[in-house]
Structures are given as C-alpha cells and as structure tokens.
Scaffold this motif. Structure first.
Motif, PDB file in Angstrom:
ATOM      1  N   HIS A  12       0.274  -1.481   0.110  1.00  0.00           N
ATOM      2  CA  HIS A  12      -0.243   0.091   0.374  1.00  0.00           C
ATOM      3  C   HIS A  12       0.959   1.372  -0.303  1.00  0.00           C
ATOM      4  CE1 HIS A  12      -3.908  -1.495  -0.224  1.00  0.00           C
ATOM      5  NE2 HIS A  12      -4.024  -2.769   1.473  1.00  0.00           N
ATOM      6  N   GLY A  13       2.300   1.486  -0.727  1.00  0.00           N
ATOM      7  CA  GLY A  13       2.510   2.440  -1.367  1.00  0.00           C
ATOM      8  C   GLY A  13       3.577   3.364  -0.046  1.00  0.00           C
ATOM      9  N   ARG A  14       3.685   1.972   0.413  1.00  0.00           N
ATOM     10  CA  ARG A  14       5.307   2.322   1.127  1.00  0.00           C
ATOM     11  C   ARG A  14       5.825   1.559   1.491  1.00  0.00           C
ATOM     12  NH1 ARG A  14       4.049   3.282   6.774  1.00  0.00           N
ATOM     13  NH2 ARG A  14       6.032   3.498   6.962  1.00  0.00           N
ATOM     14  N   ASP A  15       7.058   1.928  -0.145  1.00  0.00           N
ATOM     15  CA  ASP A  15       8.296   1.932  -0.334  1.00  0.00           C
ATOM     16  C   ASP A  15       9.299   1.514   0.621  1.00  0.00           C
ATOM     17  OD1 ASP A  15       9.617   0.829  -2.424  1.00  0.00           O
ATOM     18  OD2 ASP A  15      10.632   2.475  -2.395  1.00  0.00           O
ATOM     19  N   ASP A  16       9.473   2.453   1.911  1.00  0.00           N
ATOM     20  CA  ASP A  16      10.530   2.063   3.169  1.00  0.00           C
ATOM     21  C   ASP A  16      10.267   0.947   3.775  1.00  0.00           C
ATOM     22  OD1 ASP A  16       7.359   3.032   3.594  1.00  0.00           O
ATOM     23  OD2 ASP A  16       8.845   3.751   5.903  1.00  0.00           O
ATOM     24  N   LEU A  17       8.968   0.174   3.642  1.00  0.00           N
ATOM     25  CA  LEU A  17       8.929  -1.177   4.239  1.00  0.00           C
ATOM     26  C   LEU A  17       9.174  -2.022   3.342  1.00  0.00           C
ATOM     27  CD1 LEU A  17       5.300  -0.441   6.248  1.00  0.00           C
ATOM     28  CD2 LEU A  17       8.200  -0.346   6.913  1.00  0.00           C
ATOM     29  N   LEU A  18       9.040  -1.399   1.887  1.00  0.00           N
ATOM     30  CA  LEU A  18       8.936  -2.813   0.974  1.00  0.00           C
ATOM     31  C   LEU A  18      10.549  -2.749   0.629  1.00  0.00           C
ATOM     32  CD1 LEU A  18       7.554  -4.605  -1.417  1.00  0.00           C
ATOM     33  CD2 LEU A  18       8.513  -2.774  -2.607  1.00  0.00           C
ATOM     34  N   GLY A  19      11.195  -2.070   0.482  1.00  0.00           N
ATOM     35  CA  GLY A  19      12.439  -1.450   0.860  1.00  0.00           C
ATOM     36  C   GLY A  19      13.180  -2.443   1.509  1.00  0.00           C
ATOM     37  N   GLN A  20      12.833  -2.633   2.934  1.00  0.00           N
ATOM     38  CA  GLN A  20      13.229  -3.357   4.700  1.00  0.00           C
ATOM     39  C   GLN A  20      12.568  -4.246   4.797  1.00  0.00           C
ATOM     40  OE1 GLN A  20      12.067  -2.857   9.362  1.00  0.00           O
ATOM     41  NE2 GLN A  20      11.783  -0.823   7.931  1.00  0.00           N
ATOM     42  N   VAL A  21      12.158  -4.442   3.907  1.00  0.00           N
ATOM     43  CA  VAL A  21      10.989  -6.109   4.087  1.00  0.00           C
ATOM     44  C   VAL A  21      12.518  -6.878   3.519  1.00  0.00           C
ATOM     45  CG1 VAL A  21       8.890  -6.601   2.371  1.00  0.00           C
ATOM     46  CG2 VAL A  21       9.509  -8.150   4.183  1.00  0.00           C
ATOM     47  N   THR A  27      19.207 -11.406   3.914  1.00  0.00           N
ATOM     48  CA  THR A  27      19.987 -11.704   5.160  1.00  0.00           C
ATOM     49  C   THR A  27      19.617 -12.684   5.394  1.00  0.00           C
ATOM     50  OG1 THR A  27      20.333  -9.049   5.576  1.00  0.00           O
ATOM     51  CG2 THR A  27      20.396 -10.842   7.225  1.00  0.00           C
ATOM     52  N   HIS A  28      17.893 -12.974   5.620  1.00  0.00           N
ATOM     53  CA  HIS A  28      17.363 -14.933   6.370  1.00  0.00           C
ATOM     54  C   HIS A  28      18.010 -15.650   5.422  1.00  0.00           C
ATOM     55  CE1 HIS A  28      15.148 -17.130   8.562  1.00  0.00           C
ATOM     56  NE2 HIS A  28      14.631 -17.597   7.207  1.00  0.00           N
ATOM     57  N   HIS A  29      18.108 -15.440   4.194  1.00  0.00           N
ATOM     58  CA  HIS A  29      18.450 -16.208   2.936  1.00  0.00           C
ATOM     59  C   HIS A  29      19.371 -16.574   3.060  1.00  0.00           C
ATOM     60  CE1 HIS A  29      16.873 -18.880  -0.377  1.00  0.00           C
ATOM     61  NE2 HIS A  29      18.078 -18.658  -0.697  1.00  0.00           N
ATOM     62  N   ARG A  36      20.506 -22.253  -2.166  1.00  0.00           N
ATOM     63  CA  ARG A  36      19.458 -22.525  -2.185  1.00  0.00           C
ATOM     64  C   ARG A  36      18.872 -21.747  -2.878  1.00  0.00           C
ATOM     65  NH1 ARG A  36      16.336 -25.346   2.241  1.00  0.00           N
ATOM     66  NH2 ARG A  36      14.056 -25.511   0.463  1.00  0.00           N
ATOM     67  N   PRO A  37      18.225 -21.862  -3.506  1.00  0.00           N
ATOM     68  CA  PRO A  37      17.188 -20.804  -4.245  1.00  0.00           C
ATOM     69  C   PRO A  37      16.648 -20.572  -3.783  1.00  0.00           C
ATOM     70  CG  PRO A  37      16.774 -23.039  -5.538  1.00  0.00           C
ATOM     71  CD  PRO A  37      18.187 -23.088  -4.401  1.00  0.00           C
ATOM     72  N   GLY A  38      15.936 -19.196  -4.106  1.00  0.00           N
ATOM     73  CA  GLY A  38      14.511 -18.073  -3.568  1.00  0.00           C
ATOM     74  C   GLY A  38      13.523 -18.171  -3.992  1.00  0.00           C
ATOM     75  N   PHE A 226       7.600 -15.588  10.580  1.00  0.00           N
ATOM     76  CA  PHE A 226       7.301 -14.200   9.661  1.00  0.00           C
ATOM     77  C   PHE A 226       8.742 -13.363  10.075  1.00  0.00           C
ATOM     78  CE2 PHE A 226       3.933 -16.904  10.853  1.00  0.00           C
ATOM     79  CZ  PHE A 226       2.819 -16.796   9.348  1.00  0.00           C
ATOM     80  N   LEU A 227       9.022 -12.544   9.536  1.00  0.00           N
ATOM     81  CA  LEU A 227      10.116 -12.171   8.830  1.00  0.00           C
ATOM     82  C   LEU A 227       9.583 -10.409   8.526  1.00  0.00           C
ATOM     83  CD1 LEU A 227      12.270 -12.742   6.298  1.00  0.00           C
ATOM     84  CD2 LEU A 227      12.608 -13.257   8.588  1.00  0.00           C
ATOM     85  N   HIS A 228       9.131  -9.254  10.055  1.00  0.00           N
ATOM     86  CA  HIS A 228       8.280  -7.970   9.804  1.00  0.00           C
ATOM     87  C   HIS A 228       9.392  -6.561   9.536  1.00  0.00           C
ATOM     88  CE1 HIS A 228       5.586 -10.387  11.256  1.00  0.00           C
ATOM     89  NE2 HIS A 228       6.604 -11.171  12.596  1.00  0.00           N
TER      90      HIS A 228
END
Length: 237
Positions: A12-21, A27-29, A36-38, A226-228
C-alpha cells in the motif's frame, strides 16, 4: 533443490517498508539457506494509501537480485486498471475513496480540472508500469501452497475460482475451517500480526494502520517463519 518461498503481504504505497522487508529476506536467505534458490511472491495491493506507490511499482518491476520474483494482482491494482479503461465516475470514486487519491497525488496527476481521464492516468503512470500491471496473474499454485490476494471460495476447485472472489473475498473464506487442498497464502485483510492456521496463512499486517509489512518464510515441512519490516504507522514513511 526446491526453492525457499517468501510470501510478502500488502504494501500500500509504503516503499520504505518494502525495501526493508526485501533486505530482511536477503539477510535471512544468505544466513540460513545459502546456495538454495529463493522465490519471492508478492500477494498484491502494492498501491494506494501510502505516498510512494510509484516507487513501490518501480521496485517490484526491477525485482530482487538473486531471487525469482512473482507479483500477483491485488484488488487495488484491479481498481486502477478499471480506471485506465473508463471515465465512469463510480469506478473512479471507488478507487479514489479507497486510497487512490494518494496514488494520483504521487503520480503528479490533478483531477480538479477535466474530470476523470484514463489517458492522463496512463500518461502519468507511463507505458512500462501500465504494461507490467496488465500482466499480473491472479494466483500461483505451488504445492502445498496456493498464493492469492484475498482468498478463495470454499468448496470450489482452485482452477474454477472467479477473479472477483480471489481479489475481494473475506468472511466466507476467512471463517472457513475447510481443507482447501492447499494451504491458502493470502493478504487483503489486515491484522495486528500474521495469521497461521491449518488451512490458510495471512500476511497482511497493516502497512498503513500498523506500519508493518510481513513476509512468510515457507520451507518444505518446516513451520512458517515471519519476517517483519516496521516503521511509523500512517500514509507517510
């Protein structure tokens, strides 16, 4: 090797949160699944509400380096596409009153003069974004999961679901305890945290209301993680 799947909820238009996730996913991968492929599957509703819808679309169109990325259609993208095809006042009012006003402002488009103009909206978006939006699929089947924006009609075979239901359904699906033949992974209905039930997983955690975008990590028979990405609640970052 089977890929690790990352299902990302409504942005919903939150590019800051999209970049963060996306950073959290990388990092998790790298730490837990090197070699492994992701695959990242975005579940729709990239636009409207927040002030950076154009930036969200541009980020998604580029994708995430090293990951196969799939972007599904959300009901907000469907509303925008309808407005690209008509000047019908009801269609435009429905979109604008559901967060489309912020997207229009972000695109630098004024609706104060000249009414509702599909051609002006298309020009403001640009041909690349319009073409990309028109290619978005409604769902993806990846046993044991079925990815879709809103959900499905219980009791109807997955290959016979209707677009309106996959984009808009709520209580009939959310209240169902039926075995759908797949675990349905969806967004559309925001909550204070992800929902993990035997028959469905919801990762819409309220990008606007809560300042949170969530990704579910789905890896074979392991329980979901879950990653937030968290920031200030509201329409602006």
């Amino acid at each position: 090797m089977e890929p690790v799947l990352y299902a990302v909820g409504d942005v919903h238009g939150r590019d800051d949160l999209l970049g963060q996730v996306h950073d959290h996913i990388r990092t998790h991968h790298d730490l837990l699944h090197p070699g492994r492929p992701g695959q990242i599957i975005h579940l729709g509703d990239y636009i409207d509400g927040g002030t950076e819808s154009a930036g969200v679309l541009d980020r998604l169109m580029v994708g995430v380096d090293g990951f196969h990325t799939t972007c599904l259609m959300g009901n907000h993208e469907a509303m925008l596409l309808e407005c690209l095809a008509t000047d019908n006042r009801q269609a435009w009012y429905t979109w604008l009153s559901n967060g489309g006003e912020e997207t229009v402002a972000n695109l630098g488009l004024s609706l104060h003069f000249g009414g509702y103009d599909p051609a002006a909206l298309a020009d403001a978006l640009g041909p690349d974004r319009v073409a990309w939006l028109r290619t978005l699929p409604l769902c993806q089947d990846a046993a044991p999961y079925f990815f879709v924006h809103a959900g499905i009609v219980p009791g109807v075979p997955l290959d016979q679901q209707q677009p309106k239901d996959m984009l808009w359904i709520r209580s009939r699906f959310l209240d169902s305890e039926a075995d759908h033949g797949r675990i349905i992974v969806h967004g559309h209905t925001p909550g204070d945290g992800p929902v993990n039930r035997p028959n469905r997983i919801c990762v819409d955690t309220g990008a606007i209301a809560n300042g949170c975008v969530t990704a579910a990590v789905l890896d074979k028979d392991a329980p979901p993680l879950f990653l937030h990405a968290k920031g200030r609640a509201g329409r602006t970052p």
